[in-house]
Design a protein around this motif. Sequence first.
Motif, PDB file in Angstrom:
ATOM      1  N   ASP A 151      43.783  37.404  53.535  1.00 54.19           N
ATOM      2  CA  ASP A 151      42.658  38.126  53.436  1.00 54.19           C
ATOM      3  C   ASP A 151      42.617  39.101  52.082  1.00 54.19           C
ATOM      4  OD1 ASP A 151      40.106  38.882  53.964  1.00 54.19           O
ATOM      5  OD2 ASP A 151      40.946  40.026  55.793  1.00 54.19           O
ATOM      6  N   ASP A 152      41.437  39.071  51.542  1.00 55.67           N
ATOM      7  CA  ASP A 152      41.473  40.074  50.555  1.00 55.67           C
ATOM      8  C   ASP A 152      42.204  39.294  49.049  1.00 55.67           C
ATOM      9  OD1 ASP A 152      39.442  41.231  51.918  1.00 55.67           O
ATOM     10  OD2 ASP A 152      40.885  42.905  52.307  1.00 55.67           O
ATOM     11  N   GLU A 206      35.154  34.520  49.914  1.00 54.91           N
ATOM     12  CA  GLU A 206      34.286  35.422  50.714  1.00 54.91           C
ATOM     13  C   GLU A 206      33.204  36.022  49.903  1.00 54.91           C
ATOM     14  OE1 GLU A 206      37.786  38.338  51.290  1.00 54.91           O
ATOM     15  OE2 GLU A 206      37.418  38.166  53.550  1.00 54.91           O
TER      16      GLU A 206
END
Length: 889
Positions: free
Chosen positions: A779-780, A836
């Motif tokens: 993530d991220d 994202e």
Amino acid sequence: MKTQIDRLPRLAIALPVLCAVLVALTWITVSAKAVRERSLAEAGATQHAQALARSYAEQLQRTVSEINQITLTLKYYWENTGQRPSLEDQASHGLYPPSSRLYVVVFDRNGRTLSSTMPNPSRQSVADREYFKAHQGSAETGLFISQPYISRSFGRPVIAFSRVLRDRSGDFDGVILVAVEPTVLLSFFGQSSMSGQDLIALHRTDGALVAARTSDSAPAGNALLASAPRPQGESGVQPVNGSQFTDGAARILAWQRLADYPLVATAGLATSKIYIAAEEAARTDRRYATTLTMVLIVAGFAGALACLRAAAHAQREARIKDTYRLATDGAREGFFMVRSQTNGQGKIIDFQVEDCNERGAAFVGYARAGLMGKSFSDLYRGAALNKVMRIFRHAMDNDFHEDEFQLSAVGRDRPLWLHRRLVRSGDALAMTVRDISDVRAHAEQLARMANEDALTTLHNRHWLMQTMPQMLARAQASGGMLALLFFDLDDFKNINNTLGHAAGDQLLRMTALRLRGALRPGDHGVRLGGDEFTVILEQIGSAEQAEAITARVVEALATPFVLADGSRHAVHASIGISMYPADGEDAETLIKHADIAMYDVKASGKGQFRFYHADLSASLVQRLALEQALRDAIEGDQFVVHYQPRVDTFTGALRSMEALVRWAHPQRGMVPPLEFIPVAESMGLILTLGEQVADKVCAQLGAWQRRGLPPVPVSINVSAQQFNQGDVAAMLADCMARHRIEAALLEVELTESCMLATDRPVAEQLAAIKALGVRLLVDDFGTGYSSLSQLQQLDLDVLKVDRAFTSQLSAGAQGIAFFRAIVSMAHVLDMSVVAEGVETEEELRLLRELACDEVQGYYISRPLPPEAMEALMRGAFTQAGIHPVADGA
Ligand code: C2E
Ligand code: CA
Ligand code: CA
């Protein structure tokens, strides 16, 4: 006391002896008195006997004179008148009374009776009689007095008084006889006071007994005197013992010669009688003496007994005392008896040691014998004397004194602490002294233990609370400041939990050591408990000074610790500072405010320090309220999960959905996760919350499955804490099993920090998750420092490039170049890429050009509640194109 005890047995002997002496004296006196009285009685009797003898002699003198007169008268008539007077005739005329027992006879030269006053005179001649012969033979005899003989005329004893008769030529012509019965000569007995065995006797001067009598018997009288001594001389007196008398009665004999006749009158007093009074008196005396003797014997014995008893009692008492002293000598207590010495005005000028035990003497460095009788002025000098006198005088004034004092270590292995107790008794003081060194040492150790942290040997909370008031008072008095630092070790709980308490303890000890090194000599490091520490900085001139020291502490703790097993740990300290008097006036307030400041440091990045500020309090209050609400929310199941679709960049097909938690707050409505996730993480609540999310996701998947919706995987966000503190794989397996969900339907999103920040080998956990069949997403991506090769080693499936890079795409060539590099490298490493935060069509177009595999963002769909998501799942997405979907959240 001792001599008194010794005296008692002696007294016990002396008393009976004294009584015996008294008894002896009594008896000596009594017998002496008896002897004296006896001799007095004897003397009296002697005198009496002499008097009796004299008067007896006088009476006899008269009687014999009368008889002599008769013979002389008759002789005259007979020789000179030539007449022959008739005695019979004279008698008949009453010249010689018949009862007089006196008979007169005249004999011729042949001894024949010529005339007689006897009633029946014998016809026999008296020529054989002694008196007749005496007159016949001798020239001149005067009055002859015979011994008694039995009269031939009447057969009774008589005594003859005779005188010779001569004719003209002077030749013997006859004898005139006056015969007298002895009673005539012994009548004195009856006339005097004589009686009993008293005796009178009449002797001729040639010793021949003439007559004698006692009261019993006249005839016995003669025999009585058989062996009695003959009276000698003119007169005399002599005690004669009983053996010389036939009746065995002792007598005092006194004799007196008659004045004109050759006769001796004797009076004898029976001694038995003369001593009667004396003996009676002596008997009385003896009775008294006997009584006295008995009294004395009883008194003597009773006295002796009492003395012996008293001695025994005193001895017992002395023994008890000795025993007590022995016992106390062996015991810890020393005791003294000191007597006060006063001057003329009654002022106490000194004290004297009257008694003490060995133990007591040893306390002052003496043997008991050496201390006895010593005065304080002998034992002390100068200031020491003044001090001891003051204390003892005080005890005399108040009847009591108690204190503790220390004796120097001179002559001992350590100084002595003594407890002293003085009690007044009259003009003396009884003092007990007890060695309390051990007690003191123990108390000191306890005090130290009470004030010291056992693990780090820093001060403890108790010390802080005890000492703060004094330190604050000092600061107030000097008008200065005081700083209180409060900190705990960031992440210490992790280390303690994962490496064990021994490692935790070691870390705390090392922390204390470094803390000490960073502080100034006068500063105080305190361990409050757990990993919480405070530091008190006294003598602080300014906030800058406190800041400089605090910075030193932060720096000292920033360097990683190397534990015994060689592992390295960076344990930063976040420090809050409060200042006196600005931030508080008492320990509690200062600690509270430093704590708030620390909290603020932690919330905004660790390993820093911050001064307390009034505003912090308000934000803290908010924060605390939030924490409490969060706890309640977890408890009350106030969380819901929304789902945001992730679709194929080219076809728009639904590939997956991200589960995003929301707090359905009863008042505030939907609370976004960024407001509570970090708080839950710092509170350690994230584990429970994460479990709840996983459970809800699985439950939802199950529900969708049951309703026949096409299966779409769901990705779950997992925090670093969950990896550090829990077993994520197990937790997921548990959830899947419970809701019968295939692992292929679950994905896990983890940040780069998850893989780097932890000391625990994350690889194993990730492998375990993968082993379940769950895919792993980074993530991220791009915000951390991980390299792609690192990610590949961990066998990660998907890279979710952070929204920051997506939004850069339309900004220029640089953003596109960066994105392209990531996509191509990920593909080389066999990972798919998700963009994202796709918010625009332009971004989507560019991502298609860049061959990004999947997209997620508001342009596709906002996170949706499960029901809204359901509609999408039923076919809102088509192969042909991606149409923006209205926000259902
Ligand atoms: P995240 O994992 O990066 O989640 C994506 C966030 O971006 C979500 O915010 C989502 O609403 C938002 N987002 C999606 N598309 C767009 C877009 O086009 N534009 C913009 N501006 N934002 C977009 P959200 O739901 O507020 O979640 C925030 C963060 O909270 C998440 O970041 C995630 O780190 C965390 N989070 C959410 N749910 C959970 C959870 O269940 N567990 C854990 N550990 N963390 C969660
Ligand atoms: Ca995420
Ligand atoms: Ca993200």
